[in-house]
Design an enzyme around this catalytic site. Sequence first.
Site, PDB file in Angstrom:
ATOM      1  N   TYR A 124       0.852  -1.287  -0.068  1.00 21.46           N
ATOM      2  CA  TYR A 124       0.005   0.100  -0.109  1.00 21.46           C
ATOM      3  C   TYR A 124       0.914   1.297  -0.186  1.00 21.46           C
ATOM      4  CZ  TYR A 124      -4.379  -2.399   0.850  1.00 21.46           C
ATOM      5  OH  TYR A 124      -5.496  -3.168   0.737  1.00 21.46           O
ATOM      6  N   LYS A 190       3.539 -14.221   5.910  1.00 19.19           N
ATOM      7  CA  LYS A 190       3.967 -15.016   4.909  1.00 19.19           C
ATOM      8  C   LYS A 190       5.533 -15.145   4.699  1.00 19.19           C
ATOM      9  CE  LYS A 190       2.130 -17.921   1.672  1.00 19.19           C
ATOM     10  NZ  LYS A 190       1.310 -19.051   1.957  1.00 19.19           N
ATOM     11  N   ASP A 223      -2.298 -17.586   5.473  1.00 18.92           N
ATOM     12  CA  ASP A 223      -3.552 -18.360   4.962  1.00 18.92           C
ATOM     13  C   ASP A 223      -3.862 -19.358   5.997  1.00 18.92           C
ATOM     14  OD1 ASP A 223      -0.789 -19.110   4.578  1.00 18.92           O
ATOM     15  OD2 ASP A 223      -0.897 -20.302   2.787  1.00 18.92           O
ATOM     16  N   ASP A 247      -5.917  -5.438   6.000  1.00 15.52           N
ATOM     17  CA  ASP A 247      -6.925  -4.871   5.307  1.00 15.52           C
ATOM     18  C   ASP A 247      -8.043  -6.053   5.141  1.00 15.52           C
ATOM     19  OD1 ASP A 247      -8.496  -3.273   3.840  1.00 15.52           O
ATOM     20  OD2 ASP A 247      -7.651  -3.171   1.887  1.00 15.52           O
TER      21      ASP A 247
END
Length: 359
Positions: A124, A190, A223, A247
């Site tokens: 972002y 991640k 995930d 987000d």
Amino acid sequence: MRHEVTFIPGDGTGPELAEATRRVLEATGVEFEWDEHPAGEDVYEAEGNPFPDRTLDSIKRTKVGIKGPTTTPVGSGFRSINVQLRKELDLYACIRPCKAYKGVRTRFPETDIVIVRENTEDLYAGIEFERGSDDNAKLREALAGLGHTIREDAGISIKPISEFGSDRIVEAAFRYAEENGRKKVTAAHKANIMKFSDGLFLETARKVAERHPEIEFEDRIIDNLCNQLVSRPEEYDVIVLPNLYGDIVSDLGAGLIGGLGLASGANIGTEAAMFEATHGSAPKYKGLNKVNPTALMLSGVLMLRHLGEADAADKMEAAIAAVIEKGEKVTYDLKPTRDDPTAVGTSQYADAVIEEMNA
Ligand code: NAD
């Protein structure tokens, strides 16, 4: 103590929601001095600027604001006011409690999590290279020199994650946990794939956790976290995430607790704090006295806590919870069907919360 607060009604359904929230905040007995200023589509049409200097100056001065949602035009028009606010005031921490109140229809009634999202870095950051542009070609050439080939027809977005940014957001998550009686912080990432960005976030989170031994710390791959949140949300407490995952998981959290009309938020920074709902301006309902003000009201509860008014915050939250649990004087989205004729309007919902506080 009287608190001076910048009050931004916003546009679309914003002014109705903001007014309902203001009335409830005042009914807690806390004294406010509202410094009201515009932002959004309406002031853009009137003055050609969606975010006048006087609005920003007020927040810089009062250091606390509450804001109704504002519309961001798609494609052309002005830039998002929320993005401008975050940048101007360095509002680096977005805090979004997701608690399932009794009486709300959700498959996850045990949910009571707090999402702490980093607001300034990651994908972002706005560092983007358009397919076919000169800068894109320069970047691909530089990367080729480093042994990385990127297809000529690729657009490129850069994901910066710093130790500084990670340290302060994880610190904010631990601080929130300590101040609000929370027991555990989970860092989501991640890092197995993005070793140098998410990896640095995780490494930094572990160091910050060592400074807070009284709060449990764990990490989850993003995930896996999503999978677990929709099966065992009750196992989670405070969750801290880099910007993009934060987000997405914020909306997931809003879904867990029964919808956007209930999802509150705070943007906290070094310069100021801004309290606003997760949802947008829902323009198709503008002026209809219809949409649910709970999300902005619960953002008001967060503001009361930020101002050190914990008793008033508890009182206001309990009144909102009671109105929702009774299920009578609630807006259409909290009724069993959306066309339920017993649904009340935004303003009558606020009346019910005030009545409950005074009971
Ligand atoms: P939205 O959140 O405004 O509305 C989507 C739908 O969610 C609505 O049509 C409605 O059905 C439901 N909804 C939202 N808020 C509700 C409430 N309080 N009570 C009951 N139902 C509610 O999302 P959108 O339509 O994608 O965005 C509209 C505008 O808002 C866009 O211009 C967007 O950029 C802007 N936006 C602003 C903010 C902000 O100011 N913080 C945040 C998100 C989106």
